[in-house]
Design an enzyme around this catalytic site. Structure first.
Site, short mmCIF file in Angstrom:
data_model
loop_
_atom_site.label_atom_id
_atom_site.label_comp_id
_atom_site.label_asym_id
_atom_site.label_seq_id
_atom_site.Cartn_x
_atom_site.Cartn_y
_atom_site.Cartn_z
CB SER A 96 -21.82 2.73 1.55
OG SER A 96 -21.27 3.45 0.45
CG HIS A 129 -0.62 -8.84 -0.27
ND1 HIS A 129 -0.26 -7.52 -0.21
CD2 HIS A 129 -1.97 -8.82 -0.41
CE1 HIS A 129 -1.32 -6.75 -0.31
NE2 HIS A 129 -2.37 -7.52 -0.43
N GLY A 172 -18.02 -4.06 -0.25
CA GLY A 172 -17.92 -4.07 -1.70
C GLY A 172 -17.14 -2.88 -2.21
NE ARG A 173 -12.17 -4.33 -4.49
CZ ARG A 173 -11.03 -4.59 -3.87
NH1 ARG A 173 -10.41 -3.62 -3.22
NH2 ARG A 173 -10.50 -5.79 -3.92
CE1 TYR A 186 -2.94 -3.13 0.46
CE2 TYR A 186 -3.22 -2.58 2.77
CZ TYR A 186 -3.48 -3.41 1.69
OH TYR A 186 -4.30 -4.50 1.87
#
Length: 326
Positions: free
Chosen positions: A208, A121, A203-204, A53
């Site tokens: 929302s 990972h 769901g990324r 990241y």
């Protein structure tokens, strides 16, 4: 069932930090730090990052926020990718000789003496998993790592690793529209005493309901490269979100809260809740404490059966790196 090396029970949810360093669009360092600090302030104790990241920048951010607050925090990070500014510049390299230097680099960036959960990972198809896992187990012997985890693996890979050293946690994508782990992993892990953490539990962010058009994604947002957020797939998946929002409204909660609570139902998974604002942390805290009636899960299952989402969750090259089901 063996005892777990981290704790007697899995956490209600884990703070995922990937989005705090630009994966879904740029946010300020002050906002990112405030989000992590809010999680710690409300008693959160499980933080998930990775060396990939922001090419190590995410670990550095997490490390700064943990200064003076490390005690009691279960800190997880990952290795296995090579760095690159773009996705097409990143590859897998999990050769055993990379394990030690990768771990030590993460320890320096995090500013800690020990990592609680160290993940592979992705399984590198060019390197026997047994070789990578054996090198990782030596980190436990050295005291640099407390426990080991795997990401995106199926039963075969899990068993190969577990024969060498216990697998404390398996982490895979898991949400209302990514239910593959239910097929062959969740029962296996519960029987073996391993935890399951489900990332992208909203769901990324799509579940929302805050994203209504592809144009809502910032230009640098990596969701633009994912089939579920493109063309006809996007429109079909919006219909699922609309149904989720209606069910949530009937229960007096938000769609995000209901989706997150669903992941935790019956203790099946500890969701990894990504956050980019302190308010998102508060939302997650409320979600995992909700008492949702069992009939609501049946209604959700009817709307979100296995494979309900349209489109793959990654582009073709990233899908090839998943060992789920193997």
């Amino acid at each position: 069932m063996r005892s777990h090396p981290i704790a007697d029970s899995s956490p209600p949810y884990v703070l995922g930090t990937m989005a705090l360093t630009g994966y879904y669009g740029t946010i300020s360092e002050e906002q990112a730090a405030a989000t992590i600090e809010r999680y710690l302030d409300v008693g959160g104790r499980y933080i998930d990052t990775a060396d990939l990241y922001a090419n190590g920048g995410n670990e550095t951010l997490v490390g700064r926020c943990l200064q003076g607050r490390r005690q009691g925090v279960v800190l997880a990070t990952k290795f296995g990718y090579t760095f690159g500014e773009r996705a097409d510049q990143r590859g897998l390299d999990a050769r055993p000789e990379r394990v030690q230097p990768a771990c030590e680099a993460s320890l320096r960036r995090l500013g800690v003496e020990q990592i609680d959960i160290y993940y592979l990972h992705r399984v590198d198809p060019n390197v026997p998993l047994e070789d990578t896992w054996g090198a990782m187990s030596r980190l436990v012997e050295q005291g640099k790592v407390r426990a080991l985890g795997l990401c995106e693996v199926g039963p075969h890979s899990y068993r190969k690793a577990a024969a060498i050293h216990p697998v404390a946690v398996v982490q895979s994508e898991y949400s209302l529209w990514s239910r593959d782990p239910e097929e062959d992993m969740l029962d296996l892990l519960r029987a073996a005493g391993s935890w399951f953490f489900g990332y992208a539990s909203l769901g990324r962010g799509f579940l929302s309901g805050t994203v209504r058009r592809p144009e809502d994604f910032p230009p640098e947002d990596q969701r633009r490269d994912m089939p579920r957020f493109q063309g006809e797939n996007f429109q079909r998946n919006i219909e699922l979100v609309d149904a989720l929002q209606q069910l949530a409204a009937d229960l007096g909660v938000s769609a995000a809260q209901l989706a997150l609570a669903w992941c935790r139902r019956d203790g099946l998974a500890s969701p990894i809740a990504g956050a980019t604002l302190p308010a998102h942390v508060d939302d997650a805290q409320q979600a995992v404490a909700l008492d949702i009636p069992r009939e609501a899960w049946a209604r959700l299952d009817a709307v979100f059966p296995m494979g309900a989402a349209a489109g793959d969750r990654y582009n073709a090259s990233a899908m090839q790196r998943l060992q789920t089901g193997r």
